[in-house]
Design an enzyme around this catalytic site. Structure first.
Site, short mmCIF file in Angstrom:
data_model
loop_
_atom_site.label_atom_id
_atom_site.label_comp_id
_atom_site.label_asym_id
_atom_site.label_seq_id
_atom_site.Cartn_x
_atom_site.Cartn_y
_atom_site.Cartn_z
N ASP A 1 61.17 52.68 -50.49
CA ASP A 1 62.21 53.06 -51.44
C ASP A 1 62.75 51.85 -52.22
OD1 ASP A 1 61.81 55.49 -50.25
OD2 ASP A 1 63.60 55.40 -49.02
N SER B 1 84.17 54.15 -56.43
CA SER B 1 83.05 54.97 -56.84
C SER B 1 83.54 56.20 -57.58
CB SER B 1 82.26 55.40 -55.59
OG SER B 1 81.42 56.50 -55.90
C1 GLA Z 1 62.03 57.55 -46.40
C2 GLA Z 1 62.02 56.08 -45.99
C3 GLA Z 1 60.78 55.38 -46.51
C4 GLA Z 1 59.50 56.14 -46.18
C5 GLA Z 1 59.66 57.61 -46.54
C6 GLA Z 1 58.49 58.43 -46.10
O1 GLA Z 1 62.19 57.66 -47.77
O2 GLA Z 1 63.17 55.44 -46.48
O3 GLA Z 1 60.72 54.06 -46.01
O4 GLA Z 1 59.15 55.97 -44.84
O5 GLA Z 1 60.83 58.18 -46.00
O6 GLA Z 1 57.34 58.09 -46.79
#
Ligand code: GLA
Length: 395
Positions: A184, A71
């Site tokens: 995400d 990396s």
């Molecule tokens: C983090 C988690 C997500 C979600 C958000 C809050 O980013 O990885 O899955 O729960 O918090 O919305």
């Protein structure tokens, strides 16, 4: 972190590391969530957009059973392990290489990569800040997954973005041990340039909703407070919130808080004031996602700002996941003329986002910087973000 990774430079660095050019270079973005926080693991709705910053990854598949990762961010620290080790000691590696290892583990576990001879040479480079709640873990997982799916010829998987998101999430939940939802990974894989992703986390059904910020004379300003957050720690606030939501759902006799239809009745049923606050946030936040999408579809983008601020207050007072720096970011942005602002992501640090008219951008930047200085906080990093493409091959 403002310069984006150059895929040619990454390929050249890979060649210098390993003696031959990579099979390809892939890139997966981070995200900001515009609305719908802590709703994903409650089977609810979310509305992320991909940011221009992300993780780029060069990869060549091998058949020597060894996975080696270098990396640019960790120059002296190459990680090296055998595919066979993935099923044993490597589990719960919460370091940076754990996210890559976790993806290979998940690919094996799901039967996509069979045998112990599967190997790879990898080089990463990132222009996405870590710990800023912009989803650097998911970007790393999704870049690894897309690269592996392409390079190992897993065409069926590469064409099925919801399945890819599930797999990347499994790497994070089960291998790294962070109990996150699907937000995400879905954002990193399924977002499109110029759009927000309106995702139903129960059905995985999604729509890319146009987000013509520039046409509307608006910008999304990302305010990175510099306060680091982490969700993989046991006993973290994130895991605690998740457990509270599950407890509330059990007490209300619903499969998930998504299923609460009558908020007032639910609040009457619950005796624990903490659980009442959590439920109030989740239920109203899901409604705010629908409301935000409605306004976007109606061409009333500036009005989404008020929902941002309402959402922040709900996270501050009811879900209790904000922190003084995030509150300062939101309050000072709004005071300086932003249409609205809210923390984004898991909370307890990281970034806030503000919806700002172009002509107010400088005033908002100055107002936020001055408020941080006045309170003695380290200077925040401010970046305007355009809705960017999801994960793709760049070379
Ligand atoms: C983090 C988690 C997500 C979600 C958000 C809050 O980013 O990885 O899955 O729960 O918090 O919305």
């Amino acid at each position: 972190m403002s310069d984006l990774v150059d895929p040619e430079k990454l390929a050249a660095d890979f060649t210098a590391d390993y003696g031959s050019a990579p099979a390809g270079v892939w890139r997966a973005p981070g995200r900001v969530n515009l609305m719908g926080e802590h709703t994903d693991y409650n089977d609810g709705l979310v509305l992320p957009m991909a940011v221009p910053w992300g993780v780029s990854l060069a990869l060549t598949p091998t058949d020597d059973g060894v996975i080696e990762i270098r990396s640019a961010q960790r120059p002296g620290e190459p990680a090296r392990f055998t595919t066979r080790e993935l099923d044993g000691d490597r589990r719960r590696d919460t370091g940076w290489s754990g996210y890559v290892a976790g993806v290979f583990w998940a690919l094996r576990e799901a039967g996509h990569l069979a045998g112990d001879s599967v190997g790879a040479r990898i080089r990463l480079d990132s222009d996405l800040p870590v710990g800023a709640a912009l989803s650097s873990s998911a970007a790393l997982e999704c870049a690894t997954l897309l690269a592996a799916a392409d390079a190992f010829g897993l065409a069926g998987l590469a064409g099925d973005l919801p399945a890819m998101a599930r797999l990347a999430r499994r790497a994070e939940n089960t291998f790294v041990g962070a109990p996150t939802g699907i937000l995400d990974q879905s954002a990193s894989l399924r977002c499109r340039a110029g759009h927000a992703l309106f995702l139903d986390c129960r059905t995985e059904g999604a729509r890319n909703v146009p987000l013509p910020l520039e046409e509307a004379g608006l910008r999304i300003l990302v305010i990175d407070t510099g306060v680091q957050h982490r969700h993989a720690d046991t006993g973290s606030g994130y895991a605690a919130r998740r457990a509270e939501c599950e407890r509330a759902a059990r007490q209300l006799g619903v499969a998930a808080l998504r299923d609460v239809e009558d908020l007032a009745a639910a609040l009457d049923t619950l005796t624990d004031p903490v659980l009442r606050r959590r439920v109030r946030h989740v239920v109203t936040e899901i409604h705010r996602v629908n409301a935000a999408v409605g306004l976007m579809r109606a061409g009333a983008l500036p009005e989404v700002g008020a929902l941002f601020t309402a959402s922040h207050l709900s996270m501050r007072d009811h879900f209790e996941i904000s922190c003084p720096e995030l509150d300062t970011a939101v309050e000072s942005a709004v005071a300086a003329g932003a249409r609205g602002a809210r923390m984004t992501g898991g909370g307890f640090g990281g970034s806030a986002i503000a919806l700002v008219a172009e002509e107010r951008l400088d005033a908002v930047r100055d107002g936020v910087a001055a408020a941080f200085a006045k309170r003695g906080y380290a200077a925040p990093t401010l970046r305007a973000a355009t809705p960017s493409p999801g994960a793709h091959r760049v070379r």
